[in-house]
Every structure is written in C-alpha cells, then in structure tokens.
Design an enzyme around this catalytic site. Sequence first.
Site, short mmCIF file in Angstrom:
data_model
loop_
_atom_site.label_atom_id
_atom_site.label_comp_id
_atom_site.label_asym_id
_atom_site.label_seq_id
_atom_site.Cartn_x
_atom_site.Cartn_y
_atom_site.Cartn_z
N GLU A 108 -41.79 -30.57 -35.72
CA GLU A 108 -43.01 -31.36 -35.80
C GLU A 108 -44.15 -30.41 -35.45
O GLU A 108 -44.26 -29.95 -34.31
CB GLU A 108 -42.96 -32.52 -34.83
CG GLU A 108 -41.80 -33.50 -35.05
CD GLU A 108 -42.11 -34.55 -36.11
OE1 GLU A 108 -43.24 -34.52 -36.66
OE2 GLU A 108 -41.24 -35.39 -36.38
N GLU A 155 -47.08 -36.59 -44.62
CA GLU A 155 -47.12 -35.49 -43.66
C GLU A 155 -47.31 -34.20 -44.45
O GLU A 155 -46.37 -33.46 -44.73
CB GLU A 155 -45.84 -35.48 -42.83
CG GLU A 155 -45.66 -36.76 -42.02
CD GLU A 155 -44.29 -36.90 -41.39
OE1 GLU A 155 -43.51 -35.92 -41.42
OE2 GLU A 155 -43.98 -37.99 -40.86
#
Length: 539
Positions: free
Chosen positions: A364, A178
């Site tokens: 997120e 990520e």
Amino acid sequence: MNKPRFLHKRLCRCFLFFVLTALLASPVFFAFPSRANADHIDPVFEIKITDISKAQASRLTKSGVNVTNRNGTTIWAYVTEVQFQSILNQGFAAETVAGETRKDAELDSANYTDYPTYAEVASALSAFESSYPSISRVVDIGDSYEGRKLLFLKISDNVDVEEDEPEFKYISTMHGDEKIGTDLMLRLIDHMLSNYGTNADITRLIDGMEIWIMPLMNPDGYTANQRYNMQGIGYDLNRNFPDRIDDPANTLVNYTGDPRPIEVQRIMTWAFGQSSTLSANIHGGALVANYPYDSNSSGAYVYTACDDDDLFIELSLAYSTLNSPMYNGEFSQGITNGADWYTAYGGMQDWNYVWMGCMEITLEVSNYKKPPYSYMDGLWDDNRASLLAYMEWALRGVRGVVTDKETGLPITAAITAKSGSWESDFKVYTDPDVGDYHRILLPSDDPYTLTFSAAGYETKTVSGIMVQEGDAVRLDVEMDLKPCNFNCSNGPDLPDAVIALQVLAGLSPEIGNCTDARPLSGVQIGLEDALYILQQAAD
C-alpha cells in the site's frame, strides 16, 4: 415426571458440544458479497465507520461486509444498501465516502500531467518494447471483461530465452480506483530500461532474473474509476482468488461452482505456466507493507503467521526501510501482518504463497487512492529505491537445477526447507523448461536441510546448507528414478504390484524397457518388489 434441571443443562451442553465439533470439523465459509456471483447481488458503495473497535470490525467482516482498510478505530468498507442500513441500526457512526481529488493542475510536473489512460498505458508498454527490443517484451495474457488487454512487460537480458534465473513480478491496480501503482510501474519500467548497462544494480537485476511487470490488472475498473471490475455489478478482484480458509481449491471456479472473475482467471492461467519466486501486488489507500496471512479460520483481526513469518518480516522491511513515509507512518516500521490489520479472504497474496510456490506481499503505497497527480513525483522518489531493493531478494537463499541422474533432463520437483526446530510446509517448484528452483531463505548460522520430491523419483534430502548474506548458495541436485516401474508409467503404482505378483505366480506379464523398470535386486522380480510398490502406493 419432569427431569431435573441439571439434566436439561447437561443435555444442552452435550448438544452444543456436538454442534461445535461438527462446525470445527467443517470448512469455514463466510458469506462475502464481494466473492459472490456479481450478476446476482446488489450494488455496493464505499463507507467509513468511526469509533469502531477491532472486535466489532471483525464481526462486520464475518457478517459479509467487505472491509478494505482500518486505521485505529476507523474502517472503510464496501457495502450494499441493506448492509449500510443494518450498520446504522446497530448504532455505528457510518457515512458514505465521496470521491477524492484527482488532479491539481497548478502543481503538476512538466513531464507528467495526469494519470495515464488505459490506452496510454498500452501505448507506453509498446513504446518501451520498441525502444529496448533486446531486453523487453510486451506479453498479452488475455482480455478483461470489457475486452481490454491485460498486459505484462517482461524484462530480461535474454528476453526470449528460458534461463536458470528467478522470476519476479509486480502486479498493480487490481482495484481500478487505486491509480498510483499504474503510474509507479511505468516509471519503474522506464527507470530500469533506461539505466540498463550503466547502473550496476539495475543491470544485475535484469541480467540475473526474469522480471514481469503488469501496471494495470483491472483496466475496466480503472477506466470507470471504480474499485471493482465491470462484470455484472462488479467483483472485487482481490477477494476472488482461491483461499486456504473459505475457498480451498486452486481452480478457475470458486467453491460455489461459479467461474472466478475473468481478470482473476487470466492471472491464474498465466501463473500456472510460470515459476515465480517473489512478487508484490500494489495498491493505494494506506501506507504499509502487508504480509501473509490475510485470512484465518476465526475471522478475528489477530496476528496470523505463516511458516515463513520471519522471512516475510524481513522482505517487508526491505521495502519499508527505504521508504521514509511508510517506515515512519502509522504502522510500526511500516509493516503489518495482514490478518492483524484486518482479515481478507480470496487475496492474491495468500494464493501465491499457499499454492504457487511464490512469496508475495501487498504494498500500500499512499494513504490516498488518487492523490493530486502533482504528488506522483514525490511518491516515485519515496518508492524507487524500495521497489528495486525488494526485487533483489529473489536472488538470495538457495538455488540450483534439478535433473534426472540418468538423462540429465530437467525434472518437475517440489522443494521444502527446514533448519533446526524451524520447518516450513511452503513448497517451491522447479521450472520445467530448465529445472531451476529458487528458495529464498534468511541468512543463518544454523544449516538448512532441503528435501526434493518428484513423481516417479526417490525423494532426496540434502543437509548442511549454509546460507549467508548476498547471492544465493548453489545446490544442483540429481534425482534417481524409483525402481519397480514395470509398466513404465508414472510409477511405481498398483499395476506394477500386479505385474510383480504375476511373475511370482509363474506368469509372463509384459514388462517395459524403461530405465526404472528394474527390480530392487537389479536382477529378478521378487516378493520384496511387490511389498515395496504397495508401500509406495500407501505413502
């Protein structure tokens, strides 16, 4: 003679009652492969399951499947081959997930061409310190499993001085695949340092708090382009912190006695020496601000509120409201309670709230873990204002310094808050260097009551505290040492009771000369002192 069938049923019900009672009275432990010793489990890979209900997904989590995202009736998870075959055998529509596109060369910006490497991240942090030496400092908190440095950049107006100010932190990319957060953190650092002294809002943040930014918590996984770290076949770092449900001990070893992943140990050890007020950990793969709790005792995907639920909603909205794609995305207003989305055990967010006196949310910031790098300019535009607005909340609520009334020295104290029918077990802690505390609270027309407790001191409660919008209200507190600490230990304690009884018996025990060695009467040790000490010990 055969017993009547109703008696068999009654015996069975009694047996089930006792079994359920025993289970409910015991700690809840789920068999998560992501939390097991990574040297002794099978390799895992990412899958996607479609047409799965919330209840079915919850059952998979409880069976040991590491669910990492849920969007309606689709979930993503990391599984072993055995788990994957079991899922297929249950009739679920599951498939492995291929890697995502990393770069679109034709659309890349002129200033940035690709996600930075680990070496480039380390070099950038060093360059920031060199360019802004009076307000920034690179802090190395130890090596990763493969020997790469875990690096913070500390930013403050007096960067080498402990001051009466809140501590804030951003930690990104504990999942190595990520990559977005790492780049966002470098851009945030650059933006703040280059605008210090010219932008009033940024200058206020740097002057008013101690800011810690770690762009890359999992440098080994980042380098290998995988979610897990590189220890054994890998640990999921965000499933290996202490957890109030299945791993309730704030130690560097987990409930099985195994050491936690080395990167988790590094963060925990560093945090034990800090007094963070507010923080966030940053991820990719969804678009939402996620707040506690992430876990619950049932394992069900249901809303699981903490004592500060209303405050966490406002903190999350502070971020999502200024991020249009997040606010208008799949989650209502761009926020979610963690366990209502999907349950996760061993996350850094809940650990900070339960044990460390720090409010933390999980951000997120993109529906894609590694979108084409050309998207980063737009993602930075989406997140820039939110990153700063969220940070500003560390300056709100109630703040002050807690000191010893006699000496004026700072005290290590715990502070709790309540207002009307609302009460929180959440504790913030003073910084032992300065004695400052920072309790974020919502503005309210109802007054707050704060309770201060410290070993060896009389508990102090202050009521009538009005919290308004804007800067935190100031409340400095002086605390009195408890009397009857006759042996000048961290008392009063049972040895002090023995001393009091010896005096009553006509003996002459040794009594210390510390300030709190005084009896209750202030003159002579008596029976009331022994009773007081025993009551203190019982409490």
